[in-house]
Write an enzyme that holds these catalytic residues in place. Structure first.
Site, PDB file in Angstrom:
ATOM      1  CG  ASP A  77      -0.695   0.257  -1.316  1.00 32.97           C
ATOM      2  OD1 ASP A  77      -0.169  -0.838  -1.076  1.00 32.97           O
ATOM      3  OD2 ASP A  77      -0.615   0.824  -2.431  1.00 32.97           O
ATOM      4  CG  HIS A  78       3.567   0.346  -0.282  1.00 32.10           C
ATOM      5  ND1 HIS A  78       4.587  -0.563  -0.265  1.00 32.10           N
ATOM      6  CD2 HIS A  78       2.894   0.144  -1.443  1.00 32.10           C
ATOM      7  CE1 HIS A  78       4.552  -1.278  -1.362  1.00 32.10           C
ATOM      8  NE2 HIS A  78       3.530  -0.870  -2.102  1.00 32.10           N
ATOM      9  N   GLY A 176       4.302   2.079 -10.926  1.00 35.58           N
ATOM     10  CA  GLY A 176       4.350   3.104 -11.972  1.00 35.58           C
ATOM     11  C   GLY A 176       4.355   2.476 -13.353  1.00 35.58           C
TER      12      GLY A 176
HETATM   13  P1  13P Z   1       0.938   0.175  -9.943  1.00 33.28           P
HETATM   14  O1  13P Z   1       0.870   1.622  -9.606  1.00 33.28           O
HETATM   15  O2  13P Z   1       2.098  -0.159 -10.814  1.00 33.28           O
HETATM   16  O3  13P Z   1      -0.351  -0.336 -10.475  1.00 33.28           O
HETATM   17  O4  13P Z   1       1.219  -0.605  -8.587  1.00 33.28           O
HETATM   18  C1  13P Z   1       0.263  -0.562  -7.567  1.00 33.28           C
HETATM   19  C2  13P Z   1       0.791  -1.069  -6.284  1.00 33.28           C
HETATM   20  O5  13P Z   1       1.523  -2.026  -6.227  1.00 33.28           O
HETATM   21  C3  13P Z   1       0.362  -0.380  -5.063  1.00 33.28           C
HETATM   22  O6  13P Z   1       1.002  -0.847  -3.933  1.00 33.28           O
END
Ligand code: 13P
Length: 279
Positions: A77-78, A176
């Site tokens: 992820d990111h 979040g």
């Molecule tokens: P949430 O934490 O809001 O579920 O978002 C997850 C997300 O987009 C991870 O990149």
């Protein structure tokens, strides 16, 4: 990941990308996907990978998918750090996200192109972001004043210049817990979606309504990220069990309770996104 997302976009469902926290939560994601016959993305944040190490996470995936028949991708992820992305590529991740969305547009293009160059020879999929998605995800905090939607004009240039497998335009969702009703820019999503067939990623999945998911999926979102909901299930699963059985001190029963709480969350989302029976 590319193949599963192309199929999802074509058939108008989405694949859940679930941020795991440990072996137990990864086990939930893989086993629930198998049970529901759904493709799935095991998603790892940079913080989680740093906590456990590259090799342990890859070995869990290998072990858990030995007998699965559904497609399972492991996605970073990111991430802003190219050397961290390279380490994931080397360790065996099947997909990575370069998040250079906070950089100037040209720099975002350049860094994303660089990651495509690093990943493609290894058959690894790449996700990139445009605009800035707000909220809090682990150590990544995007302040209200920095949040901005992806512009369709810039998205067109970005998609022409960077051959990503998955594109995450900021459309008003945030990471979040939502404070109030999120304002989703459906028109913007539609405009961006019409630019290409590239599967789109919907970030900030926790707390969105069924109607919002359905509409975004109809408009081309083929990957939906869920993290915060799993963090809550992880901690509440533990806590509620201990509160109900304060004298027990049976760690395996606690892990089982956590597993069950996470499973409800993962299954609910797979069914919402319509990826069950699509493997
Ligand atoms: P949430 O934490 O809001 O579920 O978002 C997850 C997300 O987009 C991870 O990149």
């Amino acid at each position: 990941m590319t193949e599963m997302l192309i199929k999802a976009r074509e058939d108008k469902y989405a694949v859940g990308a679930f941020n795991i926290l440990d072996y137990n939560s990864m086990k939930v994601v893989v086993e629930t996907a198998q049970e529901l016959q759904s493709p799935v993305i095991v998603q790892t944040s940079e913080k989680t990978v740093s906590f456990w190490g590259f090799d342990p996470i890859v070995s869990w995936v290998k072990e858990l998918t030995q007998n699965t028949t559904v497609p399972v991708a492991i996605h970073l992820d990111h991430c802003k750090d190219l050397s961290f992305i390279q380490s994931c590529i080397n360790a065996g991740w099947s997909s990575v996200m370069i998040d250079a969305s906070s950089k100037p547009f040209e720099e975002n293009i350049r860094l994303s192109q660089q990651v495509v160059k690093m990943a493609k020879p290894h058959g690894i999929s790449v996700e990139a972001e445009l605009g800035e998605i707000g909220g809090i995800e682990d150590d990544m905090i995007i302040k209200e004043e920095d949040v901005h939607l992806a512009s369709a004009k810039k998205a067109k240039i970005f998609l022409e210049k960077v051959k990503v497998d998955c594109f995450a335009p900021a459309i008003g969702t945030s990471h979040g817990i939502y404070k109030g009703e999120p304002k989703i820019a459906f028109e913007r999503l539609k405009e961006i979606s019409q630019l290409s067939d590239t599967p789109l990623a919907l970030h900030g999945g926790t707390g969105l309504s069924e109607a919002v998911f359905k509409k975004c999926i109809q408009l081309g979102c083929a990957k939906v990220n869920i993290s915060t909901q799993l963090k809550y299930a992880f901690i509440d699963g533990f806590l509620y069990y201990h509160q109900a059985n304060p004298k027990e001190y049976n760690p395996l029963a606690v892990l089982q309770a956590q597993y069950s709480a996470l499973k409800i969350a993962v299954a609910e989302n797979i069914l919402l996104f319509g990826s069950n029976q699509r493997a």
